[in-house]
Write a protein that holds these residues in place. Structure first.
Motif, mmCIF file in Angstrom:
data_model
loop_
_atom_site.group_PDB
_atom_site.id
_atom_site.type_symbol
_atom_site.label_atom_id
_atom_site.label_comp_id
_atom_site.label_asym_id
_atom_site.label_seq_id
_atom_site.Cartn_x
_atom_site.Cartn_y
_atom_site.Cartn_z
ATOM 1 N N ILE A 82 0.884 -1.167 0.000
ATOM 2 C CA ILE A 82 0.000 0.000 0.000
ATOM 3 C C ILE A 82 0.916 1.210 0.000
ATOM 4 O O ILE A 82 1.803 1.331 0.843
ATOM 5 N N ARG A 83 0.698 2.097 -0.962
ATOM 6 C CA ARG A 83 1.658 3.170 -1.231
ATOM 7 C C ARG A 83 1.210 4.525 -0.704
ATOM 8 O O ARG A 83 0.037 4.754 -0.450
ATOM 9 N N LYS A 84 2.179 5.413 -0.584
ATOM 10 C CA LYS A 84 1.925 6.800 -0.203
ATOM 11 C C LYS A 84 1.774 7.679 -1.444
ATOM 12 O O LYS A 84 1.555 8.864 -1.329
ATOM 13 N N ARG A 85 1.883 7.067 -2.617
ATOM 14 C CA ARG A 85 1.791 7.784 -3.886
ATOM 15 C C ARG A 85 0.512 7.383 -4.605
ATOM 16 O O ARG A 85 0.157 6.218 -4.664
ATOM 17 N N GLN A 86 -0.151 8.355 -5.186
ATOM 18 C CA GLN A 86 -1.359 8.107 -5.966
ATOM 19 C C GLN A 86 -0.983 7.748 -7.389
ATOM 20 O O GLN A 86 -0.127 8.391 -7.999
ATOM 21 N N TYR A 87 -1.616 6.695 -7.912
ATOM 22 C CA TYR A 87 -1.364 6.261 -9.282
ATOM 23 C C TYR A 87 -2.558 6.495 -10.195
ATOM 24 O O TYR A 87 -2.434 6.358 -11.406
ATOM 25 N N VAL A 93 -8.051 2.927 -4.169
ATOM 26 C CA VAL A 93 -8.792 3.392 -2.994
ATOM 27 C C VAL A 93 -7.837 4.233 -2.159
ATOM 28 O O VAL A 93 -6.721 3.800 -1.845
ATOM 29 N N SER A 94 -8.258 5.454 -1.810
ATOM 30 C CA SER A 94 -7.418 6.300 -0.957
ATOM 31 C C SER A 94 -7.879 6.168 0.493
ATOM 32 O O SER A 94 -9.058 5.984 0.774
ATOM 33 N N VAL A 95 -6.889 6.238 1.393
ATOM 34 C CA VAL A 95 -7.129 6.075 2.820
ATOM 35 C C VAL A 95 -6.406 7.198 3.554
ATOM 36 O O VAL A 95 -5.195 7.335 3.440
ATOM 37 N N ASP A 96 -7.160 8.005 4.305
ATOM 38 C CA ASP A 96 -6.542 9.026 5.146
ATOM 39 C C ASP A 96 -6.216 8.394 6.479
ATOM 40 O O ASP A 96 -7.054 7.721 7.085
ATOM 41 N N LYS A 97 -4.968 8.592 6.944
ATOM 42 C CA LYS A 97 -4.569 8.008 8.226
ATOM 43 C C LYS A 97 -3.990 9.076 9.126
ATOM 44 O O LYS A 97 -3.396 10.050 8.685
ATOM 45 N N LYS A 98 -4.188 8.871 10.428
ATOM 46 C CA LYS A 98 -3.660 9.777 11.432
ATOM 47 C C LYS A 98 -2.928 8.936 12.463
ATOM 48 O O LYS A 98 -3.473 7.950 12.968
ATOM 49 N N THR A 99 -1.686 9.309 12.743
ATOM 50 C CA THR A 99 -0.895 8.586 13.736
ATOM 51 C C THR A 99 -0.527 9.540 14.865
ATOM 52 O O THR A 99 -0.918 10.708 14.847
ATOM 53 N N GLY A 100 0.255 9.040 15.798
ATOM 54 C CA GLY A 100 0.684 9.863 16.924
ATOM 55 C C GLY A 100 1.654 10.949 16.525
ATOM 56 O O GLY A 100 1.946 11.847 17.303
ATOM 57 N N TYR A 101 2.171 10.897 15.296
ATOM 58 C CA TYR A 101 3.178 11.862 14.878
ATOM 59 C C TYR A 101 2.895 12.498 13.527
ATOM 60 O O TYR A 101 3.722 13.218 12.998
ATOM 61 N N GLY A 102 1.717 12.265 12.934
ATOM 62 C CA GLY A 102 1.404 12.934 11.681
ATOM 63 C C GLY A 102 0.216 12.334 10.949
ATOM 64 O O GLY A 102 -0.331 11.314 11.350
ATOM 65 N N SER A 104 -1.426 11.479 6.853
ATOM 66 C CA SER A 104 -1.074 11.297 5.448
ATOM 67 C C SER A 104 -2.177 10.510 4.747
ATOM 68 O O SER A 104 -3.135 10.076 5.374
ATOM 69 N N THR A 105 -2.010 10.338 3.448
ATOM 70 C CA THR A 105 -2.950 9.555 2.656
ATOM 71 C C THR A 105 -2.206 8.368 2.066
ATOM 72 O O THR A 105 -1.068 8.493 1.612
ATOM 73 N N LEU A 106 -2.869 7.211 2.099
ATOM 74 C CA LEU A 106 -2.333 5.986 1.517
ATOM 75 C C LEU A 106 -3.218 5.573 0.353
ATOM 76 O O LEU A 106 -4.397 5.937 0.306
ATOM 77 N N TYR A 107 -2.655 4.788 -0.581
ATOM 78 C CA TYR A 107 -3.386 4.373 -1.768
ATOM 79 C C TYR A 107 -3.289 2.861 -1.932
ATOM 80 O O TYR A 107 -2.196 2.300 -1.972
ATOM 81 N N ILE A 108 -4.453 2.238 -2.028
ATOM 82 C CA ILE A 108 -4.544 0.782 -2.169
ATOM 83 C C ILE A 108 -4.840 0.460 -3.626
ATOM 84 O O ILE A 108 -5.808 0.954 -4.190
ATOM 85 N N ASN A 109 -3.996 -0.389 -4.199
ATOM 86 C CA ASN A 109 -4.192 -0.909 -5.557
ATOM 87 C C ASN A 109 -3.918 -2.406 -5.528
ATOM 88 O O ASN A 109 -3.108 -2.886 -4.734
ATOM 89 N N THR A 126 -0.451 4.060 18.303
ATOM 90 C CA THR A 126 -1.704 4.779 18.537
ATOM 91 C C THR A 126 -2.875 4.079 17.862
ATOM 92 O O THR A 126 -4.022 4.330 18.192
ATOM 93 N N GLY A 127 -2.575 3.224 16.876
ATOM 94 C CA GLY A 127 -3.607 2.493 16.151
ATOM 95 C C GLY A 127 -4.113 3.196 14.913
ATOM 96 O O GLY A 127 -4.892 2.623 14.155
ATOM 97 N N GLY A 128 -3.685 4.422 14.680
ATOM 98 C CA GLY A 128 -4.228 5.218 13.580
ATOM 99 C C GLY A 128 -4.076 4.593 12.210
ATOM 100 O O GLY A 128 -5.031 4.558 11.421
ATOM 101 N N THR A 129 -2.905 4.079 11.891
ATOM 102 C CA THR A 129 -2.682 3.493 10.568
ATOM 103 C C THR A 129 -3.546 2.251 10.378
ATOM 104 O O THR A 129 -4.254 2.127 9.375
ATOM 105 N N LEU A 130 -3.500 1.335 11.345
ATOM 106 C CA LEU A 130 -4.245 0.077 11.175
ATOM 107 C C LEU A 130 -5.749 0.285 11.167
ATOM 108 O O LEU A 130 -6.452 -0.381 10.398
ATOM 109 N N ILE A 131 -6.262 1.185 11.985
ATOM 110 C CA ILE A 131 -7.708 1.432 11.974
ATOM 111 C C ILE A 131 -8.150 1.890 10.590
ATOM 112 O O ILE A 131 -9.111 1.362 10.020
ATOM 113 N N SER A 132 -7.452 2.870 10.037
ATOM 114 C CA SER A 132 -7.800 3.385 8.707
ATOM 115 C C SER A 132 -7.703 2.298 7.648
ATOM 116 O O SER A 132 -8.595 2.146 6.810
#
Length: 189
Positions: A82-87, A93-102, A104-109, A126-132
């Motif tokens: 799962i990438r941090k770059r949009q293709y 599918v784009s995923v907005d994630k929030k962690t304890g330190y920032g 970002s948006t992730l892209y699932i292909n 913090t669970g932010g990445t996995l929850i998203s």
């Protein structure tokens, strides 16, 4: 068991990002150098302890790349990142994630309804990445057979399980105390 991984954690540097104690290790940051023995240990422990009846190993860039690659080589199961770059691919599918330190948006292909996956992440804190991610994967219709965080810090694992209903396994549970990593438990010990 896991001697190289444990040593890398105990030798880690801790930096403060706001109120967050961020530990810098080869597994979480690629710094200092990632010794191959660490990846071999992690791959073998996952192969020995978790359900690998899956179609794909899925991880998030950047630190998921070496984990998924090593595990793919060890098991023969293909991997997908799962990438941090949009293709802008048709089913992206784009995923907005929030962690304890920032944030970002992730892209699932490359994942489809019915795919059976092992989701691997370097750390749950913090669970932010996995929850998203888990919520987005469920919307796609992916079956998360196994979800492994190599490292578990804080209450993130419990938060993710409560918010998603997805069981999260971890290999090492740790906390930071006095500017040092303290290992609380290791799978199988």
């Amino acid at each position: 068991m896991l001697e190289h991984l444990k040593k890398s954690l105990l030798d880690s540097v801790i930096v403060k990002i706001g109120d967050y104690d961020y530990f810098i290790t080869p597994i979480t940051d690629g710094i200092p150098v990632m010794e191959p023995d660490i990846l071999v240990e992690i791959s073998k422990i996952i192969k020995e302890n978790f359900n690998l009846d899956v179609d794909k190993i899925v991880a998030v860039e950047a630190m998921g790349i070496p984990l998924a690659t090593a595990l793919s080589i060890e098991t023969g199961i293909p991997s997908l990142i799962i990438r941090k770059r949009q293709y802008n691919l048709p089913d992206e599918v784009s995923v907005d994630k929030k962690t304890g330190y920032g944030n970002s948006t992730l892209y699932i292909n490359g994942l489809n309804e019915g795919d059976r996956i092992l989701l691997i992440d370097d750390v749950v804190s913090t669970g932010g990445t996995l929850i998203s991610l888990i919520n987005a994967l469920k919307e796609i219709g992916v079956n998360i057979i196994t979800c492994v965080a190599v490292l578990e810090k804080g209450e993130g694992k419990t938060i993710v399980e409560n918010e998603t209903g997805c069981k999260i396994d971890s290999i090492i549970k740790l906390h930071v105390d006095g500017g040092k990593v303290v290992i609380d438990s290791v799978i199988g010990e």
